[in-house]
Design an enzyme around this catalytic site. Sequence first.
Site, PDB file in Angstrom:
ATOM      1  N   ASP A  60       1.063  -1.826  -0.167  1.00 32.92           N
ATOM      2  CA  ASP A  60      -0.205  -0.339  -0.059  1.00 32.92           C
ATOM      3  C   ASP A  60       0.647   1.118  -0.093  1.00 32.92           C
ATOM      4  OD1 ASP A  60      -2.595  -1.550   2.390  1.00 32.92           O
ATOM      5  OD2 ASP A  60      -2.562  -1.484  -0.058  1.00 32.92           O
ATOM      6  N   LYS A 141     -13.202 -25.844 -19.310  1.00 35.78           N
ATOM      7  CA  LYS A 141     -14.187 -25.116 -20.245  1.00 35.78           C
ATOM      8  C   LYS A 141     -14.487 -24.422 -19.258  1.00 35.78           C
ATOM      9  CE  LYS A 141     -18.055 -25.175 -22.806  1.00 35.78           C
ATOM     10  NZ  LYS A 141     -19.184 -23.751 -22.129  1.00 35.78           N
ATOM     11  N   ARG A 162     -17.596 -11.075 -25.772  1.00 36.07           N
ATOM     12  CA  ARG A 162     -17.548 -11.802 -27.876  1.00 36.07           C
ATOM     13  C   ARG A 162     -18.764 -11.480 -28.298  1.00 36.07           C
ATOM     14  NH1 ARG A 162     -20.826 -15.795 -29.095  1.00 36.07           N
ATOM     15  NH2 ARG A 162     -19.669 -17.298 -30.485  1.00 36.07           N
ATOM     16  N   CYS A 451     -44.848  -5.252  14.054  1.00 34.08           N
ATOM     17  CA  CYS A 451     -44.841  -5.920  12.921  1.00 34.08           C
ATOM     18  C   CYS A 451     -44.038  -7.218  13.480  1.00 34.08           C
ATOM     19  CB  CYS A 451     -44.568  -6.340  11.858  1.00 34.08           C
ATOM     20  SG  CYS A 451     -44.406  -7.674  10.435  1.00 34.08           S
TER      21      CYS A 451
END
Length: 691
Positions: A60, A141, A162, A451
Site C-alpha cells: 500500500d 471449460k 465476445r 410487525c
Amino acid sequence: MEEPEDNPYIRDPPLDFEPVDELDAASATRQVETLREAIRFHDYRYYQLADPVISDRAYDQLFERLERLESKFDRSSATSPTQRVGGEPLDELETVEHVAPMRSIESSVEVDDIRDFDTRIQERLAAAGYEGPVRYLCEPKFDGLSVELVYEEGELSRAATRGDGQEGDDVTANVRTIRSVPLTLDGDCPSFLAVRGEIFMPKDAFQEYNRERLERGEEPFSNPRNAAAGTLRQLDPSVTAERPLDCFVFDILDDGGRGFETRMAEHEAVESWGFQVDDHTARVDDIEAAIAFREEMLDGRASLDYEIDGIVIKLDRKDACALLGATARAPRWAYAYKFPARTEETTVRDIVLQVGRTGRLTPVALLDPVEVSGVEVSRATLHNPQQIAELGVGIGDRVTLKRAGDVIPYIEAVVDSEREAHFEFPDRCPVCESPLERDGPLAYCTGGVACPAQLRRAVEHYASRSGLDIEGLGESAVDQLVDAGLVERLPDLYDLSVADVAELDGWGRTSAENLLEELEASTEPPLPAFLSALGIPGVGTTTAADIAREFGTLDAVMDATAEELRAVDGIGPTLGGEIAEFFDSDRNQQVIEQLRKRGVDPEPAETAGDALSGQTFVFTGSLDGLTREEAHELVETSGGTATGSVSGNTDYLVVGDSPGQRKREAANEHGVETLSQSDFESLLESHGIEI
C-alpha cells in the site's frame, strides 16, 4: 514473470521516502518507472502465484507513493498500476470489431459424440495427406465471459466481450481494473497480440461479496457468472474495480506472425508473457485420454475455486488445425465435452412472502421437492417483484431449477406455463397489514417491530452468532416467545421469568433457567458484538469491529456524526449516513435505552488494539470452535495482519485439523514458526487478548 534485478522495491523495500517536493523531474520519473515495475511484480506474485514477498502494508505504501509522484509530476499512464482503480463513468459501451472471429465450439455431454469428433478428425486429416501425430490439448471449460484482449507494443490497448463472435462491447476501462490481466507484457512478446480469455468471479470471492451486499441491504447475485457479467458491463469502472473479478487466458487469436507449431507451445508462451493460465491444462496422446481427463475434472470440480461446466478438447498441432479449418459457426478442430447439467424441472405450487428483520419483503416459490446436485430443494427465492415479472413465473408453472456450483438453487426459466393462479404483489404487509414502501425493485413493511415477522427476525439476529450468541434462543424458541406474547419488543427478553418460559410447550424449569442464565450473561457484551446484534443495515461483524475500535464506547458511537462515521476505514459515504440515521431514530434510541435500563451495558472496545502490531498470521486447517473469519478478526482487531498465503513476511502459521500441505511446505521453506491452536490461543492470552 521473472523477478526484476536491481529494483530496491522488491524485497524488504525501503519505505522512508524523501519528500516529493524535494525531487526534481528526472529523479521522479526514474522512481515512477522503478515503482511501476515493482508493483507489477508484486501484483503477479499476489494475484497469480498467491505467494506475496512483501506485506500488504508495504504494498500500500509503494502504491500510494506512486500515486503521489504521478500526480505531482504529471506522469500518469494508461498502463500504470494506479489506473486499475477505475476511470470516469461511460455513457454507454461502444461496439468494436474483433481482430479474429470468436467462434462458438460444438459441444455434447455424450461420450459417443466425442469419439465421433475424433473419428472425423482422423478421417479428414488422412484425406488431406497429413502424416503428423494427432494429439489433443485439454483444458477446463470456464463458466464465465469470454473476452478478446489486444496488446500493441506490449501494452493493453483494447478489451472486448465476445458479443456475436464478430464484434462485441468495448470493456477496456473495466478490464484494466482486473489485477490478473497484465497492462504490460513481459519477455519477448509480439508487437501485436490478440488473446482470448475468460472473465469470472471466484467462488469464495462470490460468496464473500454476496455476504457484503446483504450486509449493505443490497440484492445478492444469483451465481458467479451473472455477477461477472453484470460487473464487466458496468458503465462506471470504479464499480468494477471494487468487485473481485479474475481472468484466465487460454487461446491466441493473432500472434503477430510468430507461427507457433502447437497449442501447448502457445499456452507456455502466453504464461511467459505474464498472463494467468489454468494449471490443469494438459496435452494427451489420444481421445480416450481426453475422455479420462474430463472424468478427472468432473471428480475434482467441487474443489476448484471457479466454475467450470466441462472441458475443451483441441487438436494440438497448428498445421493440422489449419487443414481442418472452420465452419461459419465453429472450428472443426475443437469440441467441448460438457458435464451433466445441474438443472432439474419442478412445479411451482405457491408463491409466498417472507418479511425480514429490516422489513424487506422477499417472494419465495414453494416447489414440488426435487433433488439438484444431491440436495433436495423445495423452495427458491424470487428476490423481488421485478424478477417475478422478468421470469414470467406464476403458480402452477413448470420451471427449471438450477444450482450453479455451491450457490443457492434458483429458478432459471419457465418451461411450461400451466398457470393456476397469477401472483399479485400486495400493497400491504401480509403479516401485520402495514402499508408497503417501495425502494426501486424492493418493497418494505413500514410496521417496524410492531410487525411480528420483523420482531421475530430482529430477536433471532440479536441472539445469533453474529450478535450476542445467546444459546437456546433459536428460531423455534423466538417463535414461541413471540406467539405467547412474552416478547413484544427486543428489551422484553430481559423481563422473562423462569415460570413464564417453563410453561411453554417443550420447556421445563431446567431449560428455562438455562435460557435466563444465557440472557444474564449477555448483559455485558463486547461493544462490537452489541453493534452487530442491533441489526444496523449494512453493519456486520467486521464493520461493527471497525466502528468499535474507532469510537471505543456505545455513547461515542451514538453521538458520532455521519462525517465521522464515513472517515472509518471500510465505511463509505452511503453507509456512514445510514448508520448515523439509525442512531438518530427515536425508535432505535428507545430500544437501546430500554436495554440499558434492563442492565445491558456493552463493554468498551478492547484496548489491546496494537498488541499484535507488525505480526502476520496465516491459518491452515479447521480450528475448534473458531471459524477462519473469526480467527482473522481476532488478529486484525489486535493490530496484526492475517493473510491467505505463506511468504517470507509471515511470522506464524497456525495449524488446525486437516491442514493444507502447500502452506506447511511454504512455512518450512521460509522458516516460518508454526503454532498449534493451543499455542495460538496462549499467544493471544499472553497479550491480554480475550478469545
